[in-house]
Design an enzyme around this catalytic site. Structure first.
Site, short mmCIF file in Angstrom:
data_model
loop_
_atom_site.label_atom_id
_atom_site.label_comp_id
_atom_site.label_asym_id
_atom_site.label_seq_id
_atom_site.Cartn_x
_atom_site.Cartn_y
_atom_site.Cartn_z
CG ASP A 123 10.65 -23.12 19.66
OD1 ASP A 123 11.17 -23.47 20.88
OD2 ASP A 123 9.56 -23.87 19.40
C1 GLC Z 1 5.51 -22.62 17.85
C2 GLC Z 1 5.95 -23.67 18.98
C3 GLC Z 1 5.89 -22.84 20.23
C4 GLC Z 1 6.84 -21.81 20.15
C5 GLC Z 1 6.16 -20.70 19.10
C6 GLC Z 1 7.32 -19.56 18.98
O1 GLC Z 1 4.38 -22.35 17.99
O2 GLC Z 1 5.00 -24.76 19.04
O3 GLC Z 1 6.47 -23.82 21.33
O4 GLC Z 1 6.71 -21.03 21.64
O5 GLC Z 1 6.22 -21.48 17.85
O6 GLC Z 1 8.40 -20.03 18.38
C1 GLC Z 2 10.19 -23.59 13.81
C2 GLC Z 2 9.04 -22.57 13.74
C3 GLC Z 2 8.69 -22.22 15.20
C4 GLC Z 2 8.47 -23.66 16.13
C5 GLC Z 2 9.82 -24.58 15.84
C6 GLC Z 2 9.45 -25.76 16.33
O1 GLC Z 2 11.39 -22.96 14.35
O2 GLC Z 2 9.52 -21.45 12.82
O3 GLC Z 2 7.38 -21.43 15.17
O4 GLC Z 2 8.11 -23.27 17.22
O5 GLC Z 2 10.04 -24.48 14.54
O6 GLC Z 2 10.46 -26.83 16.30
#
Ligand code: GLC
Ligand code: GLC
Length: 812
Positions: free
Chosen positions: A485
């Site tokens: 993300d």
């Molecule tokens: C969080 C989110 C997941 C994403 C991950 C890596 O665990 O829930 O959807 O893939 O972060 O950014």
């Molecule tokens: C932030 C976190 C990531 C998560 C995301 C969800 O970017 O670092 O882990 O997946 O929020 O919106």
């Protein structure tokens, strides 16, 4: 430093002191009513949706931490203490907290008075039920007062913590049995048809429902006036801050034991039966609920029912490996955590406030991999819910609300990995159940029934979405982000407070993801098999041709010489390349591409694993990238916003470590796969103080090698780590893989496991599997017998109906 130990016989983790390095919690509830409970009695409850129907308050971000909970205060001759230690924090003579499957039991003792507080959410009930047992273990009579305490939330947790001008005027109550039964009915008069009830099964000596009266305006929870003065005020809240509290006074003779049962329940009435008289609420549902928890026997029956429920669930996959840690990890805690992620997705933990994020499209689809064998029927419904939020063009809302099951426009769409995860989830479901019928289910697009199509059509549009969104190198466009993300290649956010994912152009025409390419290749064969079974040969051929082309694109443009590239950015520059100064190598494409089989035949896969070990692996697992970014890169986004070694910027992001384990098994390296497994599995945590969060469940992230305190974990409980680790260990290392026509036996074991036994319930049939590993730590050749007869191939055909099948395997 140790704070507790595992008791495998009872499937418990036993916390031996209350001042754990972070609040260690547990989840109660498995259907509609849930509570988060910490080992010092902190936490809160909600019905179905942690944001919209929250029963009790909790204060995130508070000092001290873990403020707000369902407390019991004991005043024993002027000595005030809590069985859970907090909030008064009187030193206890004894303390023990047993974290069990869906319950928590705290036993403590002070000045010869023993207390045991056991809490659960009974099956089929919308309530949290606590039994408080007291025993006078001294040799003189004791006069004891007990004060219960919960603080009600005004249902919408977001509004509750922001809209004070309205909320301070809302609270309303009704009472029965002299205050023993307290009805919190705020907003019931108008648009709500639900109220909360807080009750105890005994006569009481007073009560309170107004917080400031009970606590004292300038006091904290650690010094409630009513308790310290041993004088309930019998306050009735009119607005301000509503609480529930009972005062019970008893004299206990030496050796005498008493018990009280407290119920905190959610009750709902049909619109036309809300009132029995003007302003008087219909208490029928509460009466019914309370009648189930009047006696110890009823309480114990509910505990037993819960235990039976978990026996059933956890009996479906068990291993006896000769390694205690592995057995406890697989048989108890990993599967338990998978159920919690099914229930919560990423909504409510001590790190997720319950008001921010709903159910993630990719998160829920991946969680399915971990729980589908436990509750196939509910997995089916979950798939249909997720798929109904998909857009007609195959893309997906990134999140949906658990209560409404509708897509959430605030985050919108454009995370280009999302559509493919649906195929992964459905595929796992069909392999587990053999239920091809699900593909014919009519499912809405964008929650619009007029757009409904068979589920198979949803999968087709998912795959086609990637096929139709490729960039200059023939690799999939990344959109707002893929699994990571925080890799925001099209966003270019420059202002604080903007979303890294949705600000700016967000969806560019050029930035490409090698990771999505790996996913695409990885799911293609399974998906094509489904299409063929459904008679769509043409689409299956298309899928296989796409797989071939994408594999070619990865090998040509996604390879950096020693490892797989991560992406191309909005300028078509490489990300995750040796040419970069920082972020030279990322874990995700190494795992995903090798899992997909890319480079197994030409040495790339082995090289990618070598590089992963060389640059990313350390004591606590495989870090996400290396070197971590030391400055903000506008063209990369949120990933470079975190300090080095944290979160996506180079922590051990546990979710993707199992991809490396699985990749290692693809290359036949059982020792390496298992070694990594033990580096991140909670059962192997040695330094509980350093690790900080619960040592019985996976955390999302463990500080990486470039962080100030490597090995410290955070964001425990709600993470795809649970599902993927269960997949890696059960299917790829132990090697019991559901397949369309049966159970495939394909282990890749470490040398340290010479013989394992697995019991697996698969499509209602029991398989007892004994595996002799004579191959050591590298994968060998397998020979199989089923019920004493040699079997061709590795797939034990699915038996029809109940019964037991014996499978014996030799790996040489
Ligand atoms: C969080 C989110 C997941 C994403 C991950 C890596 O665990 O829930 O959807 O893939 O972060 O950014
Ligand atoms: C932030 C976190 C990531 C998560 C995301 C969800 O970017 O670092 O882990 O997946 O929020 O919106």
């Amino acid at each position: 430093m140790q704070y507790g130990y595992f008791d495998d016989q009872r499937r418990e983790f036993v916390i031996t002191r209350p001042d754990t390095p972070y609040p260690w919690i547990n989840y109660l509830g498995s259907e509609d009513f849930f509570s988060l409970v910490s080992c010092t009695s902190g936490g809160y409850s909600f019905y179905k949706d942690a944001r919209l129907l929250r029963l009790t308050r909790y204060r995130y971000n508070n000092v001290p931490t873990d403020a707000g909970g369902h407390y019991f205060y004991i005043n024993d001759g002027g000595c005030v203490w809590n069985p859970g230690w907090q909030p008064v924090k009187t030193p206890l003579d004894r303390y023990e907290c047993r974290v069990g499957m869906g319950y928590m039991s705290i036993s403590s003792e002070k000045n010869g008075l023993k207390a045991r507080q056991t809490v659960l959410v009974p099956r089929g009930k919308t309530a949290e039920v606590t039994r408080l047992e007291l025993e006078n273990a001294s040799d003189a009579p004791k006069q004891v007062s007990v004060y219960s305490f919960v603080e009600f939330c005004l249902w919408d947790a977001q509004d509750d913590s922001t809209n004070f001008q309205r909320n301070y005027a809302l609270a309303e109550f009704e009472f029965e049995n002299g205050g023993a039964v307290q009805y919190h009915k705020s907003e019931y008069r108008e648009r709500r048809n639900h109220y909360a009830v807080y009750a105890v099964n005994t006569d009481i000596d007073g009560f309170d429902t107004d917080r400031e009266t009970f606590v004292g305006l300038y006091n904290g929870f650690d010094r409630p006036n009513a308790v310290f003065e041993d004088q309930p005020r019998c306050s009735q809240a009119h607005g301000w801050a509503p609480i529930g509290s009972h005062c019970i006074r008893r004299t206990l003779q030496p050796g005498e034991r008493v018990s009280f049962i407290f119920v905190l329940g959610y009750c709902e009435n049909p619109e036309d039966k809300k009132f029995i008289a003007p302003g008087v609420i219909n208490k029928e549902p509460a009466h019914q609920l309370l009648s189930s928890f009047q006696t110890d026997a009823q309480f114990e029956a509910a505990m037993n029912e819960l235990k039976t429920y978990w026996d059933g669930l956890l009996g479906r996959f068990t291993v006896q490996s000769g390694n205690d840690k592995l057995d406890r990890q697989v048989n108890i805690w990993n599967q338990y955590q998978c159920m919690v992620t099914f229930n919560m997705s990423r909504s409510a933990s001590y790190f997720e406030s319950g008001i921010g994020r709903g159910m993630g499209f990719r998160d829920c689809s991946q969680d399915l991999l971990g729980f589908v064998h436990l509750i196939p029927e509910r997995a089916r419904q979950r798939i249909l819910d997720i798929a109904s939020t998909q857009f007609p063009d195959g893309s997906a809302y990134h999140q949906y609300q658990p209560l409404t099951k509708r897509g959430n426009m605030a985050v919108g769409s454009g995370f280009n990995d999302d559509p493919l995860w649906l195929i992964y989830g459905v595929n796992a479901y069909i392999k587990e159940t053999g239920d091809f019928g699900i593909l014919d289910e009519m499912v809405d697009f964008d929650n619009d029934p007029s757009l409904a199509q068979p589920l198979l059509e949803h999968l087709r549009r998912s795959f086609r979405y990637i096929a139709e969104h490729k960039g200059p190198h023939g690799l999939p466009l990344i959109g707002r982000a893929d699994w990571n993300d925080c890799l925001n290649l099209n966003c270019f956010s420059e202002h604080p407070g903007e979303s890294f994912q949705t600000t700016g152009p967000s969806e560019g025409p050029v930035a490409e993801s090698v990771f999505i390419a790996g996913m695409y290749v990885g799911v293609a064969d399974d998906y094509a098999d489904l299409l063929e079974r459904k008679g769509d040969k043409a689409e299956a051929d298309f899928v296989r041709a796409e797989k071939k082309a994408m594999t070619g694109a990865v090998e040509q443009f996604g390879w950096d010489g020693e490892w797989f590239l991560r992406a191309y950015d909005a300028y078509s520059h490489k990300v995750g390349s040796c040419e970069n100064e920082e972020g030279k190598i990322y874990i995700e494409p190494q795992g995903m591409c090798v899992m997909a089989g890319i480079g197994l035949d030409n040495g790339m896969a082995q090289k990618a694993m070598n590089a992963t070990e060389k640059y990313l692996l350390f004591q606590y697992g495989v870090v996400l990238l290396w070197p971590a970014y030391s400055k903000y890169h506008l063209e990369l986004g949120e990933i470079s916003s975190y300090p080095q070694g944290f979160k996506e910027n180079g922590s051990v992001f546990c979710h993707n470590n199992p991809w490396i384990m699985i990749a290692q098994t693809k290359l036949g390296h059982g020792d390496k796969a298992f070694d990594l497994y033990t580096r991140i599995a909670p059962a192997w945590v040695e330094d509980q103080k350093l690790h900080r969060v619960e040592p019985y469940v996976y955390a999302q992230t463990v500080n990486g090698k470039e962080a100030p305190l490597p090995g410290e974990a955070r964001n425990s409980w709600l993470t795809g780590t649970a599902a993927w680790n269960f997949t890696a260990i059960s299917q790829d290392i132990l090697g019991i893989k559901p397949a369309l026509d049966g159970l495939q036996i394909d282990p890749c074991l470490p040398a340290s496991l010479p013989e394992i036994r697995v019991h697996r319930t698969f499509r209602d049939h029991d398989y007892n599997i004994l595996i002799h590993n004579n191959a050591g730590g590298e994968k060998g050749k397998i020979r199989l017998e089923v019920n004493g007869k040699a079997l061709e191939g590795q797939i034990v055909p699915a038996a029809s109906g109940k019964g037991e099948t014996m499978v014996e395997a030799w790996i040489d």
